[in-house]
Design a protein around this motif. Structure first.
Motif, PDB file in Angstrom:
ATOM      1  N   THR A  69       0.841  -1.197   0.000  1.00 48.93           N
ATOM      2  CA  THR A  69       0.000   0.000   0.000  1.00 48.93           C
ATOM      3  C   THR A  69       0.880   1.252   0.000  1.00 48.93           C
ATOM      4  O   THR A  69       0.613   2.216  -0.727  1.00 48.93           O
ATOM      5  CB  THR A  69      -0.927  -0.001   1.238  1.00 48.93           C
ATOM      6  N   ASP A 113      -6.683  -3.450  -2.746  1.00 51.04           N
ATOM      7  CA  ASP A 113      -6.001  -4.385  -1.864  1.00 51.04           C
ATOM      8  C   ASP A 113      -6.746  -5.713  -1.903  1.00 51.04           C
ATOM      9  O   ASP A 113      -7.946  -5.731  -2.188  1.00 51.04           O
ATOM     10  CB  ASP A 113      -6.051  -3.800  -0.437  1.00 51.04           C
ATOM     11  N   ARG A 221       6.035  -3.667   8.928  1.00 51.32           N
ATOM     12  CA  ARG A 221       4.920  -3.370   9.830  1.00 51.32           C
ATOM     13  C   ARG A 221       5.211  -3.895  11.230  1.00 51.32           C
ATOM     14  O   ARG A 221       4.946  -3.218  12.223  1.00 51.32           O
ATOM     15  CB  ARG A 221       3.605  -3.955   9.311  1.00 51.32           C
TER      16      ARG A 221
HETATM   17 MG   LIG Z   1      -1.833  -2.839   2.493  1.00 48.94          MG
END
Ligand SMILES: [Mg+2]
Ligand SMILES: Nc1ncnc2c1ncn2[C@@H]1O[C@H](COP(=O)(O)OP(=O)(O)OP(=O)(O)O)[C@@H](O)[C@H]1O
Length: 337
Positions: A69, A113, A221
């Motif tokens: 993203t 997504d 992440r």
């Molecule tokens: Mg994403």
């Protein structure tokens, strides 16, 4: 804060905290690692920009949390275009995707997504949208219904998926660029951790950042979540993030020095204890571990396989024979063999 063994704190998808309270790369320079991919995308976006054309449709695939993203957002930023972000399961009816497509301006990006989860009817709308920049819309009902063909602005579809294999061949073939994101190296994660720590005002040494990088499962992440939790830990204890405190912090978060969580431990223990290393079926392992098999496959197995602790065979999952002694040693005293 207590750690719920069944709630994989670091393996859940994006949370509002990820979005709001952390640093987000806006340029290719700020996006660390993935060097080859970045170079390619830089060339493609710059060339498209020079021709004043939209970028060719792009499919990004790879495990969750690696920055798909973010890359799409960077490309929109670099190309100075708008971007609309949605996800496959959100697009329930063809009207949903038509509404999004018709609202796009020239060269805008539509980011979908989990594109492997769009319904077939929506997928069919995308075919003509991607190929001819046109969509068919049915107006009215019953005998009076008629189909009209609406032109769209030339746009770029960026699809992201963790499961490229689940994409249909016709959809896949409409992407001019297909790229895979790889897990990050420890040095790349270390840089991402330092970038995030600086933004959050956490004074991390390079060594402490390396320790955290090793525990981050190759995934930005997770790296960034660990940094935020370590910040909490040091703040409440009024401590500086020294190497000792970092070790305590990771133990507090139930992450071992290799990045394995209690669920990873359980998977390995179940295999050693119940199956002498395996093979065992994924459903059997899942029920013994108390997780569903999809979560195991998506969130845990890729990392265990990358570590060389797990392999898939035609008869199920197993610990590679040359790693069994190591795993037994790692859990010595906890296996009651
Ligand atoms: Mg994403
Ligand atoms: N190369 C990078 N450099 C710095 N930060 C990064 C990088 N890649 C990802 N991040 C950060 O990691 C987090 C996760 O990235 P992102 O949401 O783009 O992943 P994703 O691949 O889209 O994941 P998912 O498959 O779950 O949608 C974000 O906070 C993002 O800012």
């Amino acid at each position: 804060m207590s750690f719920d063994e069944n709630n994989p704190l670091f393996l859940v998808p994006e949370t509002p905290e990820d979005k709001q309270f952390d640093f987000h790369p806006k340029t290719f320079e700020q996006y660390l690692g993935q060097k080859e991919l970045k170079e390619k995308l830089y060339v493609y976006t710059t060339a498209a920009l020079m021709r004043n054309e939209p970028l060719d449709h792009l499919l990004l695939f790879g495990p969750p949390g690696l920055g798909k993203t973010t890359l799409a957002q960077i490309m929109a930023h670099v190309m100075n275009t708008g971007i609309k972000i949605c996800s496959g399961p959100m697009l329930e009816r063809t009207g949903d995707v038509v509404a999004l497509l018709t609202a796009l301006g020239p060269r805008d990006i539509l980011f979908i997504d989990e594109i492997h989860r769009i319904p077939t009817a929506v997928e069919e709308v995308l075919y003509s949208a991607m190929e001819h920049f046109r969509v068919d819309v049915i107006i009215g009902q019953g005998a009076g219904a008629q189909s009209i063909n609406i032109p769209l602005s030339p746009f770029t579809l960026i699809g992201a998926t963790t499961k490229a294999g689940m994409l249909s061949a016709p959809l896949r073939s409409r992407f001019g660029i297909i790229e895979r994101l790889e897990f990050y190296q420890d040095e790349e994660l270390q840089a991402i951790i330092l970038q995030s720590a600086e933004f959050l005002g956490l004074d991390l040494s390079a060594h402490a950042a390396t320790t955290l990088a090793k525990a981050a499962r190759g995934t930005p992440r997770i790296a960034k979540r660990i940094v935020r939790r370590i910040r909490d830990f040091t703040q409440v204890l009024h401590k500086q993030p020294t190497d000792d405190v970092i070790q305590q912090g990771l133990a507090f978060l139930s992450i071992d020095e290799e990045g394995l969580t209690p669920v990873d431990h359980m998977i390995l223990k179940v295999l050693v204890k119940n199956f002498n290393g395996g093979p065992a079926g994924i459903e059997t392992i899942a029920s013994l571990v108390g997780e569903d098999s999809e979560t195991l496959e998506e969130a845990y197995e890729p990392f265990l396989m990358r570590k060389g602790y797990l392999e898939k065979t035609s008869r199920g999952r197993q610990i590679p024979p040359n790693k069994i002694a190591y795993i037994k040693g790692k859990f010595l005293g906890q296996l009651s063999l």
